[in-house]
Design an enzyme around this catalytic site. Structure first.
Site, PDB file in Angstrom:
ATOM      1  N   HIS A 119       0.834  -1.192   0.000  1.00  0.00           N
ATOM      2  CA  HIS A 119       0.000   0.000   0.000  1.00  0.00           C
ATOM      3  C   HIS A 119       0.876   1.253   0.000  1.00  0.00           C
ATOM      4  CE1 HIS A 119      -4.035  -1.695   1.712  1.00  0.00           C
ATOM      5  NE2 HIS A 119      -3.430  -2.576   0.919  1.00  0.00           N
ATOM      6  N   LYS A 139      -3.803 -11.633   5.658  1.00  0.00           N
ATOM      7  CA  LYS A 139      -3.532 -11.416   4.240  1.00  0.00           C
ATOM      8  C   LYS A 139      -2.194 -12.069   3.905  1.00  0.00           C
ATOM      9  CE  LYS A 139      -5.384  -9.127   1.533  1.00  0.00           C
ATOM     10  NZ  LYS A 139      -6.417  -9.522   0.530  1.00  0.00           N
ATOM     11  N   PRO A 159      -4.268 -15.495   0.313  1.00  0.00           N
ATOM     12  CA  PRO A 159      -3.056 -15.167  -0.442  1.00  0.00           C
ATOM     13  C   PRO A 159      -3.326 -14.487  -1.779  1.00  0.00           C
ATOM     14  CG  PRO A 159      -3.578 -17.464  -0.763  1.00  0.00           C
ATOM     15  CD  PRO A 159      -4.625 -16.922   0.180  1.00  0.00           C
ATOM     16  N   ASN A 188     -13.405 -13.422  -3.150  1.00  0.00           N
ATOM     17  CA  ASN A 188     -13.884 -12.134  -3.637  1.00  0.00           C
ATOM     18  C   ASN A 188     -13.173 -11.803  -4.945  1.00  0.00           C
ATOM     19  OD1 ASN A 188     -11.317 -11.251  -2.195  1.00  0.00           O
ATOM     20  ND2 ASN A 188     -11.971  -9.311  -3.100  1.00  0.00           N
ATOM     21  N   HIS A 193     -16.422  -8.612   1.990  1.00  0.00           N
ATOM     22  CA  HIS A 193     -15.067  -8.188   1.674  1.00  0.00           C
ATOM     23  C   HIS A 193     -14.876  -6.727   2.086  1.00  0.00           C
ATOM     24  CE1 HIS A 193     -12.537  -6.069  -1.430  1.00  0.00           C
ATOM     25  NE2 HIS A 193     -11.682  -6.993  -1.055  1.00  0.00           N
ATOM     26  N   HIS A 250     -11.261  -2.819   7.313  1.00  0.00           N
ATOM     27  CA  HIS A 250      -9.972  -2.123   7.378  1.00  0.00           C
ATOM     28  C   HIS A 250      -9.977  -1.020   8.434  1.00  0.00           C
ATOM     29  CE1 HIS A 250      -8.911  -4.188   3.700  1.00  0.00           C
ATOM     30  NE2 HIS A 250      -7.781  -3.535   3.605  1.00  0.00           N
ATOM     31  N   ARG A 258      -4.429   3.790  -7.205  1.00  0.00           N
ATOM     32  CA  ARG A 258      -3.696   2.816  -6.401  1.00  0.00           C
ATOM     33  C   ARG A 258      -2.750   2.014  -7.275  1.00  0.00           C
ATOM     34  NH1 ARG A 258      -6.351  -1.650  -2.233  1.00  0.00           N
ATOM     35  NH2 ARG A 258      -4.472  -2.940  -1.999  1.00  0.00           N
TER      36      ARG A 258
END
Length: 439
Positions: A45, A210, A239, A286, A337, A366, A419
């Site tokens: 990120h 994750k 993964p 997802n 998700h 998140h 992103r």
């Protein structure tokens, strides 16, 4: 704060022919907020996460809120649609959807209109765009009639919605930046320490890791360490399809009895079906089931047993209710998700989860990675890992306009417009290769 579409003066409280208030203005405000260096199968990120805040205004203080992706391509399509909503009735969301579909949901739509779903076609792009406006209209509807959004979805079947701790391998800090409260997590000890912090702070009753960052055996060591530390909490690993079918089968065999479900170990419906043949736990996704037309093949092949819905790209809250019904028909489990989000999205997820009897697994969130930053005045809170369902009208959250202005200023000055986890990782590790399967 700037608005992308000026309010039309003199229209406050404008009425439709039926006497119902109509939309007089739509505001799209792109924002950016700090994002920790979270690692995943395609990179890391960047220092800023992007979102867009949608305000649908009917005048006289009646404003509905939505939250969606903030990438430049997605902003482009939001801005194309927003002026077309002025004059529409916010209770007629199917009509609103038809307006979006006419503009974006045809095969003739130019490629530059396709936003973040460009690889998935114009219909999926239209659903992503519509979802933000639909949530805002449902917020408006609830405010107008004095009922919470979950009442518009069939009424709540639970008083709190459970969420899962969402663990990431991560650096201690972005290069050149300051450390965050979670510190580094690059081995099993770091992952367990991160989990302890999240469980202590939020009370989470399940844990997701994750994966796809290190070799599978290293990540299995982290799962085993989590099981030793939290012997009763359900565990998951995702993964992001970084493993081959053979590796996925081996991991499934070695984690039988450890995992609540295994999420997207390998790519595609065929690959997932091959893993499911021998796996001793449900497979969740997802990635390979992200639209309704994926479901028939997924069911026929037996590719997945749990679908992770996300109202941001399934087409909003009512489309997510439709998805839940289809999953129930075919005996598929359901969860939600999450991507980097703020409090409006958390509120929408909570109302949806409250109204879904089919939701058998704690949802992803998140929220811990926001590090306290939000765009609403009083964000929903976690109690023992669950969010109490709001009972006030609409979504039950109000926009903090000072915070919105600050986060919009972040967007204007930080320079990121989309992103790019892979590009960011390659700034520090030029040979990084996100090709799949990696193992």
């Amino acid at each position: 704060m700037t608005t992308d579409f000026p309010t039309e003066s003199g229209l406050a409280g404008a009425q439709s022919p039926s006497g119902r208030a109509t939309i007089i203005d739509v505001r799209i405000t792109p924002i950016a907020f700090p994002d920790p260096p979270l690692l995943n199968a395609v990179g890391c990120h960047e220092p800023w996460a992007l979102r867009a805040i949608v305000e649908v205004d009917c005048g006289d203080g009646l404003v509905g809120l939505g939250e969606t992706y903030g990438d430049a391509s997605h902003l482009t399509v939001l801005r194309m649609v927003a002026p077309l909503l002025v004059g529409l009735d916010p209770f007629r969301t199917e009509h609103l959807r038809s307006v979006v579909d006419r503009l974006l949901g045809t095969a003739e739509a130019p490629a530059e209109k396709l936003g973040p779903a460009g690889g998935m076609g114009p219909e999926k792009t239209a659903l992503r765009v519509f979802s933000a406006f639909e949530v805002a209209c449902l917020d408006l509807q609830g405010q107008a009639i004095g009922r919470p959004v979950h009442d518009l979805l069939g009424g709540r079947v639970r008083d709190e919605v459970p969420f899962s701790a969402y663990l990431f391998y991560k650096w201690a800090r972005h290069p050149g930046g300051d450390a965050d409260r979670y510190g580094a997590a690059l081995d099993p000890d770091g992952i367990v320490a991160q989990a302890r912090t999240m469980v202590r702070t939020y009370g989470f009753q399940s844990i997701k890791l994750k994966g796809g960052v290190f070799a599978p055996d290293e990540e299995l060591d982290a799962i085993r360490a989590l099981r030793a530390e939290f012997p009763t909490l359900p565990l998951r690993i995702d993964p992001n399809a970084a493993w081959s079918v053979a590796t996925s089968r081996r991991v499934a065999a070695e984690t039988q009895g450890l995992l609540e479900y295994l999420e997207d170990p390998t790519e595609g419906l065929a690959g997932m079906a091959a893993v499911a043949e021998t796996a001793g736990m449900p497979l969740a996704t997802n990635m390979c089931v992200v639209s309704f037309d994926h479901l028939p093949e997924a069911v026929e092949r037996g590719s997945v047993q749990v679908v992770l819905s996300d109202h941001h790209y399934w087409g909003g809250l009512r489309q997510s209710v439709r998805l839940a019904g289809i999953c129930e028909t075919w005996g598929l489990g359901l969860s939600m998700h999450s991507n980097s989000h703020l409090g409006i999205s958390l509120a929408a997820m909570t109302h949806l989860g409250a109204a879904l009897p089919q939701m058998a697994y704690a949802a992803d969130t998140h929220t811990p990675w926001q590090l306290g930053v939000d765009v609403v005045e009083h964000p929903l809170t976690f109690v023992n890992g669950a969010v109490p369902v709001p009972t006030s009208p609409g979504l039950g959250v109000r926009l903090d306009r000072d915070a919105l202005a600050r986060l919009h200023e972040n967007y204007l000055r930080q320079g990121i417009t989309g992103r790019d986890d892979t590009g960011y990782m390659r700034r520090f590790h030029p040979d990084f290769d996100p090709a799949k399967p990696r193992w």
